[in-house]
Design a protein around this motif. Structure first.
Motif, PDB file in Angstrom:
ATOM      1  N   ASP A 161       0.873  -1.159  -0.048  1.00  0.00           N
ATOM      2  CA  ASP A 161      -0.183  -0.009  -0.031  1.00  0.00           C
ATOM      3  C   ASP A 161       0.820   1.298   0.108  1.00  0.00           C
ATOM      4  O   ASP A 161       1.700   1.529   0.880  1.00  0.00           O
ATOM      5  CB  ASP A 161      -0.880   0.033   1.232  1.00  0.00           C
ATOM      6  CG  ASP A 161      -1.926   1.003   1.276  1.00  0.00           C
ATOM      7  OD1 ASP A 161      -1.883   2.234   0.494  1.00  0.00           O
ATOM      8  OD2 ASP A 161      -2.888   1.007   1.945  1.00  0.00           O
ATOM      9  N   LYS A 162       0.809   2.142  -1.064  1.00  0.00           N
ATOM     10  CA  LYS A 162       1.810   3.099  -1.367  1.00  0.00           C
ATOM     11  C   LYS A 162       1.364   4.391  -0.476  1.00  0.00           C
ATOM     12  O   LYS A 162       2.093   5.393  -0.334  1.00  0.00           O
ATOM     13  CB  LYS A 162       1.964   3.614  -2.738  1.00  0.00           C
ATOM     14  CG  LYS A 162       2.359   2.527  -3.404  1.00  0.00           C
ATOM     15  CD  LYS A 162       3.849   1.791  -2.812  1.00  0.00           C
ATOM     16  CE  LYS A 162       4.305   0.800  -3.851  1.00  0.00           C
ATOM     17  NZ  LYS A 162       5.419   0.100  -3.208  1.00  0.00           N
ATOM     18  N   ARG A 163       0.242   4.336   0.123  1.00  0.00           N
ATOM     19  CA  ARG A 163      -0.427   5.407   0.888  1.00  0.00           C
ATOM     20  C   ARG A 163       0.602   5.658   2.196  1.00  0.00           C
ATOM     21  O   ARG A 163       1.284   4.915   2.784  1.00  0.00           O
ATOM     22  CB  ARG A 163      -1.802   5.519   1.383  1.00  0.00           C
ATOM     23  CG  ARG A 163      -2.703   5.034   0.128  1.00  0.00           C
ATOM     24  CD  ARG A 163      -4.244   4.917   0.866  1.00  0.00           C
ATOM     25  NE  ARG A 163      -4.213   3.804   1.642  1.00  0.00           N
ATOM     26  CZ  ARG A 163      -5.199   3.388   2.433  1.00  0.00           C
ATOM     27  NH1 ARG A 163      -6.132   4.127   2.533  1.00  0.00           N
ATOM     28  NH2 ARG A 163      -5.308   2.119   2.718  1.00  0.00           N
ATOM     29  N   SER A 164       0.506   7.055   2.673  1.00  0.00           N
ATOM     30  CA  SER A 164       1.145   7.506   3.985  1.00  0.00           C
ATOM     31  C   SER A 164       0.366   6.716   4.854  1.00  0.00           C
ATOM     32  O   SER A 164      -1.173   6.564   5.125  1.00  0.00           O
ATOM     33  CB  SER A 164       1.098   8.753   4.349  1.00  0.00           C
ATOM     34  OG  SER A 164       1.897   9.448   3.264  1.00  0.00           O
ATOM     35  N   LYS A 165       0.927   5.962   5.916  1.00  0.00           N
ATOM     36  CA  LYS A 165       0.256   5.192   6.993  1.00  0.00           C
ATOM     37  C   LYS A 165       1.416   5.267   8.268  1.00  0.00           C
ATOM     38  O   LYS A 165       2.472   5.107   8.216  1.00  0.00           O
ATOM     39  CB  LYS A 165      -0.051   3.813   6.320  1.00  0.00           C
ATOM     40  CG  LYS A 165       1.342   3.070   5.779  1.00  0.00           C
ATOM     41  CD  LYS A 165       0.933   1.898   5.139  1.00  0.00           C
ATOM     42  CE  LYS A 165       2.071   0.986   4.390  1.00  0.00           C
ATOM     43  NZ  LYS A 165       2.631   1.989   3.093  1.00  0.00           N
TER      44      LYS A 165
END
Length: 212
Positions: free
Chosen positions: A77-81
């Motif tokens: 998952d490439k989102r900020s997290k």
């Protein structure tokens, strides 16, 4: 790490979001043992101070992973997290897989929560290691390493001395096993001075005969 401290982190992150202190970015909790303990929080509400509503709300705010397949989906998952994963000293657990994949990325921040003992990967990272070994291979450390000491679950010397003050029967011998050498020796001296107990710090391969 999985017992209480992980749930404390979930609660803190949920409250920070509620107060608009952090953005609404995905939060993942990846710890099978931590998930089991969270269920105990719901079943035994008298053992802690969180209300049922708080537990439900923070659990719904956090994505609780249940399989190793989901671990890899989270990595991809490439989102900020934010990922909460055990173990706390990077000695084992799901955190090894995350760091193996993300430790060489400058956009990664590794937040160490609590005390990091000598000889652990966590301590190596805090000491500025330029590379770290996972699964038999070395990886360059490009991630930012940060440390949050205030959530350490270890009692300090004063707390240990206070705990010992309630011991009624004087022990024949006290063994100090857990801790770094300077702190262990300081505690040994303090116990001997205050309580006059027989205190020793065993060395590797020392043999003690116990007569019952």
């Amino acid at each position: 790490f999985a017992v209480e401290r992980l749930q404390t982190l979930m609660y803190i992150l949920w409250k920070l979001f509620q107060k608009n202190k952090i953005p609404n970015i995905p939060i993942f909790m990846d710890s099978p043992m931590g998930t089991n303990v969270l269920q105990l929080f719901s079943r035994f509400s008298k053992w802690h101070k969180l209300s049922g509503a708080d537990i439900s709300a923070m659990s719904h705010h956090v994505n609780i992973l249940e399989s190793y397949k989901e671990t890899w989906e989270t990595i991809d998952d490439k989102r900020s997290k934010i990922i909460i994963a055990g173990s706390g000293m990077v000695t084992g657990g799901r955190v090894l897989t995350y760091l193996q994949q993300l430790i060489d990325d400058a956009s990664t921040t590794v937040l160490m929560v609590g005390f990091q003992a000598e000889g652990t990967r966590g301590r190596q990272l805090l000491d500025g290691a330029h590379e770290i070994k996972f699964f038999g291979k070395y990886y360059p450390v490009k991630a930012k390493i940060r440390h949050l000491e205030s959530l350490s679950a270890h009692a300090d010397q004063a707390e240990l001395m206070h705990w010992m003050s309630d011991i009624i029967n004087v022990p024949e011998k006290v063994y100090l096993l857990h801790g770094e050498p300077p702190a262990l020796d300081a505690l040994r001296v303090k116990i001997k001075d205050v309580y006059r107990w027989n205190v020793t710090i065993p060395k590797l391969f020392d043999v003690e005969t116990i007569i019952i």
